[in-house]
Scaffold this motif. Sequence first.
Motif, PDB file in Angstrom:
ATOM      1  N   GLU A 195     -14.798   0.870  45.999  1.00  0.00           N
ATOM      2  CA  GLU A 195     -14.182   0.180  44.865  1.00  0.00           C
ATOM      3  C   GLU A 195     -13.016   0.973  44.278  1.00  0.00           C
ATOM      4  OE1 GLU A 195     -17.397  -0.374  42.198  1.00  0.00           O
ATOM      5  OE2 GLU A 195     -18.378  -1.953  43.400  1.00  0.00           O
ATOM      6  N   SER A 196     -13.020   2.302  44.442  1.00  0.00           N
ATOM      7  CA  SER A 196     -11.992   3.150  43.824  1.00  0.00           C
ATOM      8  C   SER A 196     -10.720   3.253  44.647  1.00  0.00           C
ATOM      9  CB  SER A 196     -12.549   4.557  43.584  1.00  0.00           C
ATOM     10  OG  SER A 196     -13.660   4.521  42.722  1.00  0.00           O
ATOM     11  N   ALA A 197     -10.772   2.908  45.931  1.00  0.00           N
ATOM     12  CA  ALA A 197      -9.582   3.034  46.779  1.00  0.00           C
ATOM     13  C   ALA A 197      -8.541   1.986  46.383  1.00  0.00           C
ATOM     14  CB  ALA A 197      -9.983   2.870  48.242  1.00  0.00           C
ATOM     15  N   PRO A 198      -7.250   2.383  46.356  1.00  0.00           N
ATOM     16  CA  PRO A 198      -6.699   3.722  46.590  1.00  0.00           C
ATOM     17  C   PRO A 198      -6.954   4.647  45.401  1.00  0.00           C
ATOM     18  CG  PRO A 198      -4.950   2.201  45.973  1.00  0.00           C
ATOM     19  CD  PRO A 198      -6.204   1.379  46.077  1.00  0.00           C
ATOM     20  N   PHE A 199      -7.264   5.906  45.696  1.00  0.00           N
ATOM     21  CA  PHE A 199      -7.655   6.852  44.661  1.00  0.00           C
ATOM     22  C   PHE A 199      -6.461   7.232  43.785  1.00  0.00           C
ATOM     23  CE2 PHE A 199     -10.487   7.723  48.318  1.00  0.00           C
ATOM     24  CZ  PHE A 199     -11.680   7.340  47.738  1.00  0.00           C
ATOM     25  N   ALA A 200      -6.678   7.204  42.478  1.00  0.00           N
ATOM     26  CA  ALA A 200      -5.674   7.664  41.516  1.00  0.00           C
ATOM     27  C   ALA A 200      -6.007   9.111  41.164  1.00  0.00           C
ATOM     28  CB  ALA A 200      -5.689   6.783  40.270  1.00  0.00           C
ATOM     29  N   VAL A 201      -5.135  10.045  41.533  1.00  0.00           N
ATOM     30  CA  VAL A 201      -5.493  11.463  41.483  1.00  0.00           C
ATOM     31  C   VAL A 201      -4.551  12.257  40.584  1.00  0.00           C
ATOM     32  CG1 VAL A 201      -6.578  11.464  43.746  1.00  0.00           C
ATOM     33  CG2 VAL A 201      -4.136  11.906  43.577  1.00  0.00           C
ATOM     34  N   ILE A 202      -5.082  13.390  40.141  1.00  0.00           N
ATOM     35  CA  ILE A 202      -4.327  14.382  39.381  1.00  0.00           C
ATOM     36  C   ILE A 202      -4.690  15.741  39.959  1.00  0.00           C
ATOM     37  CG2 ILE A 202      -3.896  15.395  37.109  1.00  0.00           C
ATOM     38  CD1 ILE A 202      -5.101  12.782  35.922  1.00  0.00           C
ATOM     39  N   GLY A 203      -3.714  16.596  40.114  1.00  0.00           N
ATOM     40  CA  GLY A 203      -3.970  17.951  40.605  1.00  0.00           C
ATOM     41  C   GLY A 203      -3.553  18.989  39.580  1.00  0.00           C
ATOM     42  N   SER A 204      -4.306  20.078  39.511  1.00  0.00           N
ATOM     43  CA  SER A 204      -3.942  21.171  38.605  1.00  0.00           C
ATOM     44  C   SER A 204      -4.682  22.432  39.030  1.00  0.00           C
ATOM     45  CB  SER A 204      -4.297  20.825  37.158  1.00  0.00           C
ATOM     46  OG  SER A 204      -4.047  21.932  36.318  1.00  0.00           O
ATOM     47  N   ASN A 205      -3.970  23.537  39.031  1.00  0.00           N
ATOM     48  CA  ASN A 205      -4.589  24.839  39.310  1.00  0.00           C
ATOM     49  C   ASN A 205      -4.700  25.680  38.041  1.00  0.00           C
ATOM     50  OD1 ASN A 205      -4.671  24.258  42.107  1.00  0.00           O
ATOM     51  ND2 ASN A 205      -2.506  24.836  42.291  1.00  0.00           N
ATOM     52  N   THR A 206      -4.432  25.071  36.894  1.00  0.00           N
ATOM     53  CA  THR A 206      -4.464  25.774  35.615  1.00  0.00           C
ATOM     54  C   THR A 206      -5.808  25.544  34.939  1.00  0.00           C
ATOM     55  OG1 THR A 206      -2.090  25.357  35.378  1.00  0.00           O
ATOM     56  CG2 THR A 206      -3.289  26.093  33.415  1.00  0.00           C
ATOM     57  N   VAL A 207      -6.394  26.618  34.424  1.00  0.00           N
ATOM     58  CA  VAL A 207      -7.664  26.533  33.700  1.00  0.00           C
ATOM     59  C   VAL A 207      -7.352  26.469  32.210  1.00  0.00           C
ATOM     60  CG1 VAL A 207      -9.856  27.658  33.199  1.00  0.00           C
ATOM     61  CG2 VAL A 207      -8.887  27.786  35.501  1.00  0.00           C
ATOM     62  N   VAL A 208      -7.843  25.408  31.552  1.00  0.00           N
ATOM     63  CA  VAL A 208      -7.625  25.235  30.116  1.00  0.00           C
ATOM     64  C   VAL A 208      -8.991  25.133  29.427  1.00  0.00           C
ATOM     65  CG1 VAL A 208      -5.392  24.116  30.397  1.00  0.00           C
ATOM     66  CG2 VAL A 208      -7.459  22.728  30.374  1.00  0.00           C
ATOM     67  N   GLU A 209      -8.985  25.274  28.118  1.00  0.00           N
ATOM     68  CA  GLU A 209     -10.234  25.221  27.362  1.00  0.00           C
ATOM     69  C   GLU A 209     -10.355  23.874  26.670  1.00  0.00           C
ATOM     70  OE1 GLU A 209     -12.650  27.815  23.990  1.00  0.00           O
ATOM     71  OE2 GLU A 209     -10.991  28.714  25.110  1.00  0.00           O
ATOM     72  N   ALA A 210     -11.470  23.177  26.937  1.00  0.00           N
ATOM     73  CA  ALA A 210     -11.709  21.869  26.339  1.00  0.00           C
ATOM     74  C   ALA A 210     -13.139  21.822  25.817  1.00  0.00           C
ATOM     75  CB  ALA A 210     -11.489  20.758  27.363  1.00  0.00           C
ATOM     76  N   LYS A 211     -13.298  21.599  24.517  1.00  0.00           N
ATOM     77  CA  LYS A 211     -14.619  21.514  23.875  1.00  0.00           C
ATOM     78  C   LYS A 211     -15.476  22.745  24.167  1.00  0.00           C
ATOM     79  CE  LYS A 211     -14.666  16.473  24.067  1.00  0.00           C
ATOM     80  NZ  LYS A 211     -15.365  15.265  24.574  1.00  0.00           N
ATOM     81  N   GLY A 212     -14.834  23.908  24.123  1.00  0.00           N
ATOM     82  CA  GLY A 212     -15.547  25.162  24.327  1.00  0.00           C
ATOM     83  C   GLY A 212     -15.817  25.500  25.776  1.00  0.00           C
ATOM     84  N   GLN A 213     -15.369  24.675  26.713  1.00  0.00           N
ATOM     85  CA  GLN A 213     -15.578  24.926  28.138  1.00  0.00           C
ATOM     86  C   GLN A 213     -14.225  25.096  28.824  1.00  0.00           C
ATOM     87  OE1 GLN A 213     -17.845  21.636  29.649  1.00  0.00           O
ATOM     88  NE2 GLN A 213     -19.793  22.416  28.866  1.00  0.00           N
ATOM     89  N   ARG A 214     -14.229  25.986  29.825  1.00  0.00           N
ATOM     90  CA  ARG A 214     -13.015  26.219  30.606  1.00  0.00           C
ATOM     91  C   ARG A 214     -13.029  25.286  31.821  1.00  0.00           C
ATOM     92  NH1 ARG A 214     -10.158  30.699  29.520  1.00  0.00           N
ATOM     93  NH2 ARG A 214      -9.528  31.016  31.692  1.00  0.00           N
ATOM     94  N   VAL A 215     -12.020  24.422  31.909  1.00  0.00           N
ATOM     95  CA  VAL A 215     -11.944  23.428  32.984  1.00  0.00           C
ATOM     96  C   VAL A 215     -10.532  23.445  33.574  1.00  0.00           C
ATOM     97  CG1 VAL A 215     -13.714  21.928  31.988  1.00  0.00           C
ATOM     98  CG2 VAL A 215     -11.313  21.584  31.363  1.00  0.00           C
ATOM     99  N   ARG A 216     -10.445  22.924  34.800  1.00  0.00           N
ATOM    100  CA  ARG A 216      -9.120  22.772  35.410  1.00  0.00           C
ATOM    101  C   ARG A 216      -8.519  21.469  34.909  1.00  0.00           C
ATOM    102  NH1 ARG A 216      -8.800  22.640  41.341  1.00  0.00           N
ATOM    103  NH2 ARG A 216     -10.915  21.819  41.320  1.00  0.00           N
ATOM    104  N   GLY A 217      -7.315  21.551  34.379  1.00  0.00           N
ATOM    105  CA  GLY A 217      -6.698  20.348  33.844  1.00  0.00           C
ATOM    106  C   GLY A 217      -5.268  20.581  33.423  1.00  0.00           C
ATOM    107  N   ARG A 218      -4.740  19.591  32.723  1.00  0.00           N
ATOM    108  CA  ARG A 218      -3.361  19.644  32.223  1.00  0.00           C
ATOM    109  C   ARG A 218      -3.382  19.473  30.702  1.00  0.00           C
ATOM    110  NH1 ARG A 218       0.741  19.382  35.807  1.00  0.00           N
ATOM    111  NH2 ARG A 218       0.190  19.026  37.995  1.00  0.00           N
TER     112      ARG A 218
END
Length: 394
Positions: free
Chosen positions: A265-288
Amino acid sequence: MSTGTRYKSKPLNPEEKQDHEKQYVGFATLPNQVHRKSVKKGFDFTLMVAGESGLGKSTLVNSLFLTDLYKDRKLLNAEGKLGTKGGGGSHHYCRALTHMLLFKERINQTVEIVKHTVDIEEKGVKLKLTIVDTPGFGDAVNNTECWKPITDYIDQQFEQYFRDESGLNRKNIQDNRVHCCLYFISPFGHGLRPVDVEFMKALHEKVNIVPLIAKADCLIPSEIRKLKERIREEIDKFGIKVYQFPECDSDEDEEFKQQDRELKESAPFAVIGSNTVVEAKGQRVRGRLYPWGIVEVENQAHCDFVKLRNMLIRTHMHDLKDVTCDVHYENYRAQCIQQMTSKLTQDNRIESPIPILPLPTPDTETEKLIKMKDEELRRMQEMLQKMQQQMQDQ
């Protein structure tokens, strides 16, 4: 359950153990033997990425495999180079000359094929990953047949594998065939561009194509849904054969079936790439990080990155290799054998390892006998027709 677990759960006395070993053949351990051999040998996978520049191909590949495949890449600064060479020209002249050179470079842009190979190990399992990049694709003003170097490269890998497979030393054949092509579609259009359609139609008989909507953080969820529907409709309209997920077996568990339905159901996949680690809600995640918030790469509510990674690595990597070998390569191999056979029949002077025997020509007696039989059959048919006519008249 293995035999060792069975013995632990229910201890057997020596006589029972001996009787049990007589009844136990042992072929149930074959999967374990294959597993040990495969892990020892290691695995290989070749992934091609294609799409115009600036759609985040390099970032996505690094995000998928948690590695930096493009650390040696150098980005050229055109203004800096011109300033060094110009020797003190005005800033406006330098900028105008920069635009002229960039436009000229774009007109003459050619597609290159760049390979990056890295060995990855996870929990004792080794993977030789080859990324085939296609810089320059779709970046020229005139993109007529810009996919030709890519199709030539795929055919070259098929040809090399066919030669190795037909040679004397077949023990250590290196498989460089392209198993999957991630094609990046721009999120700024209203569907597929003509170059997208022509590219996928030129490659869909040669490689497994997985279309992706790049930089999905540029769109809101409703726009992503509409773009996905539009792309699906255009893929069907133009007869493009993208990679089809195999049907689940009836004995699969419900969790796997649900995961398979979500992938389809998800194809074609809508994607985002990031190699940066950011802090969100007290957790460190890869994102923009944006002024309005954070886009998490591995959050399925934000994009389909996790689904793509699961499909590509955790659930369908082996199927991608199987389809490449059993469908795309077999088609190429059959075509090569057919061309070789036609050449041999046209030119009898070419020596063939398999002698082509001439078809036996019938002698005169056989021809006479065949003619007599044909004449007899014809007479019988005429008699039957007459009898049917008489019965109808009566």
